[in-house]
Design an enzyme around this catalytic site. Structure first.
Site, PDB file in Angstrom:
ATOM      1  N   GLU A   1       3.251  -0.330   1.477  1.00 50.86           N
ATOM      2  CA  GLU A   1       1.914  -0.658   1.974  1.00 50.86           C
ATOM      3  C   GLU A   1       2.007  -1.555   3.196  1.00 50.86           C
ATOM      4  O   GLU A   1       2.753  -2.533   3.200  1.00 50.86           O
ATOM      5  CB  GLU A   1       1.080  -1.409   0.923  1.00 50.86           C
ATOM      6  CG  GLU A   1       0.606  -0.608  -0.248  1.00 50.86           C
ATOM      7  CD  GLU A   1      -0.238  -1.461  -1.206  1.00 50.86           C
ATOM      8  OE1 GLU A   1      -0.963  -2.372  -0.734  1.00 50.86           O
ATOM      9  OE2 GLU A   1      -0.151  -1.223  -2.424  1.00 50.86           O
TER      10      GLU A   1
ATOM     11  N   GLU B   1     -12.232   1.998   0.888  1.00 49.25           N
ATOM     12  CA  GLU B   1     -12.612   1.925  -0.525  1.00 49.25           C
ATOM     13  C   GLU B   1     -13.765   0.935  -0.687  1.00 49.25           C
ATOM     14  O   GLU B   1     -13.579  -0.246  -0.981  1.00 49.25           O
ATOM     15  CB  GLU B   1     -11.418   1.528  -1.380  1.00 49.25           C
ATOM     16  CG  GLU B   1     -10.317   2.583  -1.396  1.00 49.25           C
ATOM     17  CD  GLU B   1      -9.233   2.275  -2.396  1.00 49.25           C
ATOM     18  OE1 GLU B   1      -9.322   2.748  -3.541  1.00 49.25           O
ATOM     19  OE2 GLU B   1      -8.294   1.553  -2.029  1.00 49.25           O
TER      20      GLU B   1
ATOM     21  N   LYS C   1     -14.322  -1.465  -3.838  1.00 54.58           N
ATOM     22  CA  LYS C   1     -13.381  -2.514  -4.196  1.00 54.58           C
ATOM     23  C   LYS C   1     -14.067  -3.877  -4.159  1.00 54.58           C
ATOM     24  O   LYS C   1     -14.901  -4.142  -3.296  1.00 54.58           O
ATOM     25  CB  LYS C   1     -12.181  -2.526  -3.235  1.00 54.58           C
ATOM     26  CG  LYS C   1     -11.258  -1.339  -3.375  1.00 54.58           C
ATOM     27  CD  LYS C   1      -9.978  -1.540  -2.596  1.00 54.58           C
ATOM     28  CE  LYS C   1      -9.113  -2.611  -3.220  1.00 54.58           C
ATOM     29  NZ  LYS C   1      -7.781  -2.702  -2.581  1.00 54.58           N
TER      30      LYS C   1
ATOM     31  N   GLU D   1     -11.299  -6.170   2.565  1.00 57.44           N
ATOM     32  CA  GLU D   1     -10.634  -5.408   1.513  1.00 57.44           C
ATOM     33  C   GLU D   1     -11.171  -3.985   1.413  1.00 57.44           C
ATOM     34  O   GLU D   1     -10.489  -3.085   0.930  1.00 57.44           O
ATOM     35  CB  GLU D   1     -10.797  -6.114   0.165  1.00 57.44           C
ATOM     36  CG  GLU D   1      -9.955  -7.356  -0.008  1.00 57.44           C
ATOM     37  CD  GLU D   1      -8.465  -7.047  -0.031  1.00 57.44           C
ATOM     38  OE1 GLU D   1      -8.067  -6.101  -0.716  1.00 57.44           O
ATOM     39  OE2 GLU D   1      -7.711  -7.745   0.674  1.00 57.44           O
TER      40      GLU D   1
END
Length: 490
Positions: free
Chosen positions: A265, A319, A322, A328
């Protein structure tokens, strides 16, 4: 010898998951979003953007089925919730392998299993069973005669290295010595790789100004800002290289031969809250495009230059479900309809995002504003470009800048008039790029994104907010390949 090395670099660009076979950049696929495309649509997006390596955060059987016969290399994951059970029960591990691996290979090209995600940092109570879980899964792969194809490892965080700079002095947190030693012994005995989650974004933000942002974004450093390890005198052109080297040095403390590092990642958020001023479209675009160039040159960090830094970008989609800060939720490089959040491409063939004319005509960054305005006025007037898309409320209006509007108008004129002598100049304010400047719902004339390469319908979910990007440049990978071939001949 020089020819052999150069030929090796060429091969690196087309390598598989095996570290020894070459350098690649893959992408993570998270599914915590409101308008998640179907598995078939996800695969269509991957194929239309020439993405050949993916990492799933679970082992979704529907997506694994959709990936069948695509030749895309797939890393699947044991979720953190599953680690305890698999670590405590060989039977549970065997059942997991039968359901999620044996049932799909060889038609689905599964090449690795990530056991948990940052287990030591996020669920430390499961740490004692992490290595047993890895061993149980590996034994099940051996029983199924799949161990040579599918490697087992576990993604660990840079948080485990309290002081990553200078890299030569970096060590793992000593409180985890016994667990990390067990992980490394397992990786060495099974010829696997060390999975590392490394985010220069966090490294830069947490450094409180100690390091320049250029260092985090792979940008050139001025002579007064050079980053040098005082012990080895290695120069570090990027924080990413330094993070990987800090991990190599931390591994070396266990007196093992080199275990290749695979970065599972890394990424940069393109949006953030009021206190996240470095999470911008420009920084995310710069980071990821420079990351791709860095990884695909095939070399490793200063301490291990012969080992490519194979990497998975976080992540495919934003996303939005999240928890946590806005950043984030804003790591995605594509919207759920397959269009790019900003100028971005993993296409190592160099052709998926460029139109048949050989390029797109866009405004040069830094051009004089009044000159751009003159060029825009001419393109939309005498040049007869269709400028309706850059009017207020239309898909290409935002960002409301002269550079953005000029790029759209210049390109529309160029695509329509190039066959009869139209050029991309506009008083020196324009340039040709082979990277498609389309973003969100703003589709530039000549783009294949209008049909997602002819493999998808125009959209299958709400598109993201238009106009988040400026027409940047990612050097065409084909140019890199041709340059390598020229060097081979010389």
């Amino acid at each position: 010898m020089r020819r052999e090395i150069l030929f090796g670099c060429l091969l690196l660009m087309f390598g598989s998951l095996s570290i020894a076979l070459g350098a690649f950049v893959g992408i993570n696929i998270g599914t915590d979003l409101l308008n998640l495309p179907s598995p078939e649509q996800v695969v269509a997006i991957l194929r239309s953007h020439q993405i050949a390596h993916v990492r799933l955060f679970d082992a979704d059987n529907h997506l694994l089925s959709a990936l069948s016969e695509t030749e895309i290399e797939v890393m699947i994951s044991v979720t953190n919730e599953e680690v305890l059970g698999i670590g405590q029960s060989p039977a549970a591990a065997a059942a997991w392998i039968n359901k999620n691996v044996a049932a799909f290979v060889p038609s689905t090209n599964i090449t690795a299993i990530a056991v948990g995600s940052e287990v030591l940092s996020t669920i430390p109570h499961a740490a004692p069973v992490l290595v047993p879980a890895m061993k149980n899964l590996h034994k099940s792969l051996v029983s199924s005669n799949l161990n040579s194809q599918v490697k087992v490892s576990t993604p660990l965080s840079m948080d485990l290295i309290p002081k990553p700079f200078p890299p030569s002095a970096a060590t793992f947190n000593s409180s985890w010595d016994s667990i990390i030693s067990g992980v490394l012994d397992f990786l060495k005995s099974t010829d696997s790789f060390f999975m590392l989650n490394a985010y220069p974004y966090f490294g830069y933000v947490q450094s409180s100004g100690i390091f320049p942002i250029e260092y985090a974004l792979f940008q050139p450093l001025s002579p007064v800002k050079q980053i040098v390890d005082p012990n080895t005198l290695f120069h570090y052109d990027s924080m990413f290289d330094a993070m990987v080297d800090a991990t190599y040095n931390s591994i070396s403390a266990y007196n093992l031969s080199v275990i290749p590092i695979l970065v599972t990642e890394t990424g940069w958020p393109w949006a953030g809250g009021a206190n996240e001023q470095d999470a911008t479209v420009e920084n995310a675009e710069t980071f990821n495009n420079n990351l791709i160039k860095r990884v695909l040159n095939g070399s490793g960090p200063p301490s291990q230059p012969a080992i490519p830094m194979n990497t998975y970008i976080y992540e495919l989609f934003n996303e939005d479900k999240k928890p946590g800060p806005l950043s984030e939720k804003s790591y995605g490089v594509y919207f759920s309809n397959g269009s790019s959040v900003y100028t971005f491409s993993l296409d190592t063939s160099g052709g998926a995002t460029a139109n048949a004319s050989g390029g797109f005509c866009v405004a040069k960054k830094g051009s004089d504003t009044s000159s751009l305005q003159d060029g825009l006025n001419w393109a939309c007037g005498p040049g007869q470009a269709n400028c309706s898309a850059i009017q207020s409320g239309q898909p290409c209006y935002m960002p409301d800048t002269i550079e953005n509007h000029a790029s759209y108008a210049y390109n529309d004129y160029y695509q329509k008039m190039r066959s009869v002598g139209g050029t991309c100049d506009f008083g020196g304010t324009a340039m040709i790029t082979t990277v498609d400047p389309s973003n969100g719902s703003c589709i530039f004339t000549g783009s294949t994104n209008s049909s997602i390469g002819g493999t998808l319908t125009p959209a299958f979910g709400p598109e993201g907010p238009p106009g988040n990007a400026s027409p940047g440049q990612l050097p065409d990978i084909v140019v890199l390949l041709l340059a390598t071939l020229v060097l081979l001949i010389v």
